[in-house]
Design a protein around this motif. Structure first.
Motif, PDB file in Angstrom:
ATOM      1  N   PRO A   5      45.458 -42.307  29.139  1.00  0.00           N
ATOM      2  CA  PRO A   5      44.079 -42.694  29.450  1.00  0.00           C
ATOM      3  C   PRO A   5      43.380 -43.129  28.161  1.00  0.00           C
ATOM      4  O   PRO A   5      43.846 -42.811  27.065  1.00  0.00           O
ATOM      5  N   PRO A   6      42.262 -43.851  28.279  1.00  0.00           N
ATOM      6  CA  PRO A   6      41.541 -44.258  27.071  1.00  0.00           C
ATOM      7  C   PRO A   6      41.181 -43.039  26.217  1.00  0.00           C
ATOM      8  O   PRO A   6      40.896 -41.958  26.739  1.00  0.00           O
ATOM      9  N   ILE A   7      41.199 -43.229  24.908  1.00  0.00           N
ATOM     10  CA  ILE A   7      40.992 -42.121  23.969  1.00  0.00           C
ATOM     11  C   ILE A   7      39.737 -42.356  23.150  1.00  0.00           C
ATOM     12  O   ILE A   7      39.497 -43.455  22.649  1.00  0.00           O
ATOM     13  N   ILE A   8      38.950 -41.287  23.000  1.00  0.00           N
ATOM     14  CA  ILE A   8      37.824 -41.243  22.073  1.00  0.00           C
ATOM     15  C   ILE A   8      38.184 -40.250  20.977  1.00  0.00           C
ATOM     16  O   ILE A   8      38.567 -39.108  21.266  1.00  0.00           O
ATOM     17  N   THR A 178      49.861 -34.113  14.356  1.00  0.00           N
ATOM     18  CA  THR A 178      50.160 -35.233  15.250  1.00  0.00           C
ATOM     19  C   THR A 178      51.272 -34.945  16.249  1.00  0.00           C
ATOM     20  O   THR A 178      51.214 -35.409  17.387  1.00  0.00           O
ATOM     21  N   GLU A 179      52.288 -34.207  15.859  1.00  0.00           N
ATOM     22  CA  GLU A 179      53.392 -33.927  16.792  1.00  0.00           C
ATOM     23  C   GLU A 179      52.882 -33.097  17.964  1.00  0.00           C
ATOM     24  O   GLU A 179      53.157 -33.399  19.128  1.00  0.00           O
ATOM     25  N   LYS A 180      52.116 -32.044  17.668  1.00  0.00           N
ATOM     26  CA  LYS A 180      51.544 -31.221  18.747  1.00  0.00           C
ATOM     27  C   LYS A 180      50.552 -32.029  19.579  1.00  0.00           C
ATOM     28  O   LYS A 180      50.495 -31.895  20.796  1.00  0.00           O
ATOM     29  N   LEU A 181      49.764 -32.860  18.909  1.00  0.00           N
ATOM     30  CA  LEU A 181      48.800 -33.697  19.626  1.00  0.00           C
ATOM     31  C   LEU A 181      49.518 -34.605  20.617  1.00  0.00           C
ATOM     32  O   LEU A 181      49.115 -34.718  21.784  1.00  0.00           O
ATOM     33  N   TYR A 182      50.585 -35.241  20.177  1.00  0.00           N
ATOM     34  CA  TYR A 182      51.331 -36.151  21.049  1.00  0.00           C
ATOM     35  C   TYR A 182      51.871 -35.411  22.279  1.00  0.00           C
ATOM     36  O   TYR A 182      51.772 -35.915  23.412  1.00  0.00           O
ATOM     37  N   GLN A 183      52.417 -34.228  22.070  1.00  0.00           N
ATOM     38  CA  GLN A 183      52.945 -33.444  23.195  1.00  0.00           C
ATOM     39  C   GLN A 183      51.836 -33.093  24.186  1.00  0.00           C
ATOM     40  O   GLN A 183      52.048 -33.152  25.404  1.00  0.00           O
ATOM     41  N   GLN A 184      50.675 -32.720  23.679  1.00  0.00           N
ATOM     42  CA  GLN A 184      49.552 -32.366  24.568  1.00  0.00           C
ATOM     43  C   GLN A 184      49.039 -33.599  25.324  1.00  0.00           C
ATOM     44  O   GLN A 184      48.704 -33.513  26.503  1.00  0.00           O
ATOM     45  N   LEU A 185      48.992 -34.735  24.643  1.00  0.00           N
ATOM     46  CA  LEU A 185      48.566 -35.967  25.317  1.00  0.00           C
ATOM     47  C   LEU A 185      49.568 -36.366  26.406  1.00  0.00           C
ATOM     48  O   LEU A 185      49.179 -36.829  27.477  1.00  0.00           O
ATOM     49  N   LEU A 186      50.848 -36.182  26.134  1.00  0.00           N
ATOM     50  CA  LEU A 186      51.869 -36.460  27.152  1.00  0.00           C
ATOM     51  C   LEU A 186      51.658 -35.581  28.368  1.00  0.00           C
ATOM     52  O   LEU A 186      51.741 -36.042  29.506  1.00  0.00           O
ATOM     53  N   ALA A 187      51.379 -34.298  28.143  1.00  0.00           N
ATOM     54  CA  ALA A 187      51.182 -33.373  29.249  1.00  0.00           C
ATOM     55  C   ALA A 187      49.982 -33.796  30.101  1.00  0.00           C
ATOM     56  O   ALA A 187      50.038 -33.773  31.335  1.00  0.00           O
ATOM     57  N   ILE A 188      48.890 -34.219  29.462  1.00  0.00           N
ATOM     58  CA  ILE A 188      47.711 -34.656  30.216  1.00  0.00           C
ATOM     59  C   ILE A 188      48.026 -35.930  30.997  1.00  0.00           C
ATOM     60  O   ILE A 188      47.706 -36.046  32.185  1.00  0.00           O
ATOM     61  N   SER A 189      48.687 -36.908  30.361  1.00  0.00           N
ATOM     62  CA  SER A 189      48.937 -38.189  31.040  1.00  0.00           C
ATOM     63  C   SER A 189      49.946 -38.018  32.187  1.00  0.00           C
ATOM     64  O   SER A 189      49.906 -38.777  33.154  1.00  0.00           O
ATOM     65  N   ASN A 190      50.817 -37.030  32.081  1.00  0.00           N
ATOM     66  CA  ASN A 190      51.765 -36.779  33.185  1.00  0.00           C
ATOM     67  C   ASN A 190      51.091 -36.161  34.388  1.00  0.00           C
ATOM     68  O   ASN A 190      51.622 -36.201  35.491  1.00  0.00           O
ATOM     69  N   GLU A 191      49.908 -35.566  34.179  1.00  0.00           N
ATOM     70  CA  GLU A 191      49.154 -34.977  35.301  1.00  0.00           C
ATOM     71  C   GLU A 191      48.291 -36.006  35.997  1.00  0.00           C
ATOM     72  O   GLU A 191      47.802 -35.775  37.080  1.00  0.00           O
ATOM     73  N   VAL A 192      48.075 -37.162  35.350  1.00  0.00           N
ATOM     74  CA  VAL A 192      47.166 -38.173  35.902  1.00  0.00           C
ATOM     75  C   VAL A 192      47.785 -38.845  37.099  1.00  0.00           C
ATOM     76  O   VAL A 192      48.946 -39.176  37.114  1.00  0.00           O
TER      77      VAL A 192
END
Length: 192
Positions: A5-8, A178-192
């Motif tokens: 999703p778009p990021i701020i 950044t590595e942890k951030l990427y994993q968390q962003l993946l988890a959110i986008s997989n729920e979308v």
């Protein structure tokens, strides 16, 4: 590459902005002034997460379909929290305290998406070799330690000549794990 999703990015830190660019994210920067005080009884990692959550809460009523990334980085040594220095003399005193010793860099991150906060933190251990007073003064006079927790940037001169060892994430010390951030962003986008 995953579609997010778009990021701020709610941070004026040029280091965090550069890290997101290096990760090839499209994002926009939106800033809000937030009181960064915290309860005295919190542990260092709790402080970093608490402040990141306060920063995210400022966006809760105005953002829904974008992921807001907020973060706070602190330096801890001997259970003492080193925030951003208030004066050049304060910066010198902080660097003298860190000289020849190991300290922790803790970054708390909050991801706000659809009014839900997802928080995490990372801890890196950093060891400075013993620094000469002349080196500390040169750094404080010629670089900008005033906007950095612990009065230093690992990617700047003092980090290049003074840091002997890092245990943990380098990007966490820069200001965003950044590595942890990427994993968390993946988890959110997989729920979308």
């Amino acid at each position: 590459m995953q579609n997010f999703p778009p990021i701020i990015l709610a941070s004026k830190s040029p280091r965090r902005q550069e890290l997101l660019r290096l990760m090839n994210f499209n994002f926009r920067i939106v800033l809000k002034e937030v009181d960064e005080s915290y309860p005295e009884n919190l542990k260092p990692e709790e402080i970093a997460v608490f402040i990141a959550q306060k920063k995210a809460a400022a966006f809760d009523e105005i953002v829904d379909d974008e992921i807001v990334i907020t973060a706070d980085t602190i330096v801890s040594i001997d259970d003492q929290i080193l925030g951003k220095p208030e004066t050049p003399e304060h910066a010198i005193a902080m660097l003298q305290l860190l000289s020849g010793r190991k300290h922790q860099v803790i970054t708390g991150v909050c991801l706000l998406y659809k009014h839900q906060q997802n928080t995490f933190f990372d801890v890196s251990e950093v060891l400075f070799r013993p620094l000469l007073d002349e080196e500390i003064r040169y750094y404080v006079e010629n670089f900008n330690p005033m906007d950095k927790a612990g009065s230093y940037g690992i990617q700047e001169w003092i980090g290049l000549i003074g840091i002997q060892r890092i245990e943990g994430s380098y990007t966490n010390v820069v200001g965003l794990p950044t590595e942890k951030l990427y994993q968390q962003l993946l988890a959110i986008s997989n729920e979308v």
